[in-house]
Design an enzyme around this catalytic site. Structure first.
Site, PDB file in Angstrom:
ATOM      1  N   GLU A  83      55.764  21.088  56.949  1.00  0.00           N
ATOM      2  CA  GLU A  83      57.216  20.361  57.414  1.00  0.00           C
ATOM      3  C   GLU A  83      57.306  19.927  59.005  1.00  0.00           C
ATOM      4  OE1 GLU A  83      60.472  22.480  55.945  1.00  0.00           O
ATOM      5  OE2 GLU A  83      59.980  21.932  53.817  1.00  0.00           O
TER       6      GLU A  83
ATOM      7  N   GLU B  14      56.303  21.965  47.790  1.00  0.00           N
ATOM      8  CA  GLU B  14      57.574  22.585  47.695  1.00  0.00           C
ATOM      9  C   GLU B  14      58.659  21.954  46.964  1.00  0.00           C
ATOM     10  OE1 GLU B  14      59.283  24.562  51.200  1.00  0.00           O
ATOM     11  OE2 GLU B  14      57.268  24.669  52.180  1.00  0.00           O
TER      12      GLU B  14
HETATM   13  O1  AHR Z   1      60.712  27.572  50.891  1.00  0.00           O
HETATM   14  C1  AHR Z   1      61.503  27.869  51.750  1.00  0.00           C
HETATM   15  C2  AHR Z   1      61.234  26.852  53.272  1.00  0.00           C
HETATM   16  O2  AHR Z   1      61.635  25.712  52.801  1.00  0.00           O
HETATM   17  C3  AHR Z   1      60.053  26.964  53.582  1.00  0.00           C
HETATM   18  O3  AHR Z   1      59.262  27.759  54.453  1.00  0.00           O
HETATM   19  C4  AHR Z   1      59.823  25.495  54.438  1.00  0.00           C
HETATM   20  O4  AHR Z   1      58.719  24.982  54.517  1.00  0.00           O
HETATM   21  C5  AHR Z   1      60.857  24.664  53.742  1.00  0.00           C
HETATM   22  O5  AHR Z   1      61.723  24.242  54.671  1.00  0.00           O
END
Ligand code: AHR
Length: 532
Positions: free
Chosen positions: A198, A320
């Protein structure tokens, strides 16, 4: 003669219910399957997961030395068994936001010599008792493919390269020998590596502009590939869709600059239901699908001028995704018990829809990782004496154990409903769907069997559906499994799991059409033979 108003409609009108207006043709639908109308191969890695040093995901989750439920390596045996059943095909580690200030060297070597560090992403003390070698052991115990994210925030490109050497080079150079000295003679040959996490988000430690990230990631990639040729690299794509962000610029720049070296672009998405608007919430995975289509176009654009030889085009790693909105911000978003989201049935339906979307876009989505595995926005939830399966466990388990083969381009004709302009519940820009189909459908075909996955978004009514095979007859019995529960807000706990999957009576087949009634607020998987 006076027109008759159906009694049910009258009741709804009088009650002033929020039940959405539907199209005219009642609760009846058609699904058509044609075995030759394909999308692409379902990659097993879409059933991946994610372990981050965050809250109780690692410590008190998968790893709990001293607990009588743990084995000699400190792994919780009850958790391991539930995780294995979930069949995660690839696990991303060690973050997440955590990795952007993580030095992997802190987590290797004799445990007594490991240095505790302040953990700045989630505000805890990181003891470093669990690190690369422990993760590799865990991945082996599950039988999953490890996937490592390197630190592109505060870390250097040389640190990233050294991590690859530690994991993948058999012997000779310093870090390969260091691994051997630490008691691990054989290299791990980690195939999947992501170039940071990210990096488009201002919340990320070491956050960069698209241009600066691309430059750094390109150089890191060069070093990492030279250290271990054949590794697959994942670039950090868009995660920031908040007001003022420009995710399209980010993705285009990253794809353009890294198009010759990366294998995947990682995209992230979380959704929520803070306004408790069920129908809007269960439409949010359609936004994910819009994003897939947009990024697919950008990939095609980048591929036109890429020099990749015989390599596959760049794919999407949706590394994610999940529902996450309750345990967000404030105390619930930081510290030892961060992100302990407790899920209900509507969340499980949304997860099933995410998975349907990955299957429907199997030509371009080749990896996906539910965030995360245990306790932290996770399908498995523990305390010191036990664990339970959250609602979202069940659709993922069904997909990961059944949906493989070729994704089919399915025809669906069903009633729809409109949504208002809605927020994704996570501070992101809102959107609107004018015609949300009540049925969300995907299908795959493997070894003579079709596997049909259907979410019925309608929370009040079953939808009777004619399922037609256009290429050959169905044969034998079709197995039916349903994830459902008493109410869309029902959740599981240590002493009860009202939301779970259950086998339903098999469907007897006789020809090209079967008829099935999908229960309200349900996810159903139908599996059976069809002749080609
Ligand atoms: O999964 C939780 C968080 O969400 C992770 O650390 C991050 O990559 C995202 O913002």
């Amino acid at each position: 003669m006076r027109a008759k108003i159906p009694f049910r409609l009258l009741l709804l009108f009088l009650a002033g219910t929020q039940y959405p207006a539907t199209d005219i043709h009642a609760q009846h639908a058609r699904i058509k399957i044609y075995i030759d109308r394909t999308v692409g191969e379902v990659n097993k890695n879409i059933y991946g997961n994610f372990v981050e040093h965050l809250g109780r995901c690692v410590y008190g989750g998968i790893y709990d030395p001293g607990n009588k439920l743990s084995d000699k390596d400190g792994f919780r045996k009850d958790v391991l068994a539930a995780v294995k059943q979930l069949n995660p095909t690839v696990i991303r580690y060690p973050g997440g936001n955590f990795v952007s200030n993580y030095n992997w060297l802190d987590g290797v070597g004799p445990k007594t010599e490991r240095i505790p560090r302040l953990e700045l992403a989630w505000g805890t003390l990181e003891t470093n008792q669990f690190g690369t070698n422990e993760f590799m052991q865990y991945a082996r115990a599950i039988g999953t493919e490890p996937y490592i994210s390197v630190n592109m925030g505060t870390g250097t490109i040389e640190e990233a390269r050294r991590w690859v050497e530690y994991c993948n080079v058999k012997e000779g150079p310093y870090y390969a020998e260091l691994r051997k000295k630490h008691g691990y003679p054989e290299p791990y040959n980690v195939k999947y590596w992501s170039l940071g996490n990210e990096m488009d988000g201002p919340w990320q430690m070491g956050h960069l502009s698209a241009e600066d990230y691309s430059k750094k990631a390109l150089e890191a990639a060069k070093l990492m590939i030279r250290t271990s040729p054949g590794i697959k690299l994942v670039a950090a794509g868009s995660s920031n869709y908040r007001a003022g962000a420009d995710p399209d610029h980010w993705n285009r720049t990253v794809l353009h600059e890294l198009k010759d070296v990366i294998d995947y672009i990682a995209i992230h998405m979380y959704v929520g239901n803070p306004d408790s608007n069920y129908y809007n919430f269960v439409a949010t995975p359609l936004v994910l699908e819009q994003r897939i289509k947009l990024i697919k176009g950008m990939i095609s654009e980048a591929m036109q001028t890429a020099s990749r030889g015989e390599r596959d085009p760049i794919y999407i790693a949706w590394d994610e995704y999940n529902v996450w909105y309750r345990a967000r911000g404030g105390d619930a978003g930081r510290g030892k018990r961060a992100l302990e989201e407790r899920y209900n049935l509507e969340d499980a339906l949304v997860v099933a829809e995410f998975l349907n979307a990955f299957v429907r876009n199997a030509d371009v989505v080749k990896m996906a990782n539910m965030a995360q595995l245990v306790n932290v926005i996770a399908p498995v939830f523990t305390n010191e004496t036990g664990m339970f399966r959250q609602t979202i466990y069940y659709p993922l388990e069904l997909f990961a154990n059944n949906v493989y083969g070729t994704s089919l381009d399915v025809f669906v004709d069903c009633p729809t409903y409109p949504t208002k302009k809605f927020s994704l519940g996570v501070g992101e820009s809102s959107t609107q769907q004018t015609k949300v189909p009540y049925l969300d459908v995907s299908a795959a075909y493997k070894d003579g069997e079709v596997i049909l996955c259907v979410v019925n978004r309608n929370k009040e009514e079953a939808i009777t559906t004619d399922i037609m095979s256009q290429s050959g007859a169905f044969s034998g019995d079709m197995q039916v499994t349903e994830v459902n529960g008493p109410d869309i807000k029902s959740g599981n706990d240590f002493d009860r799991e009202p939301v779970h999957s259950s086998n339903k009576p098999a469907i007897k087949t006789n020809g090209n059409t079967i008829t099935y009634s999908f229960a309200p607020h349900s996810f159903t998987m139908i599996r059976g033979r069809v002749t080609k």
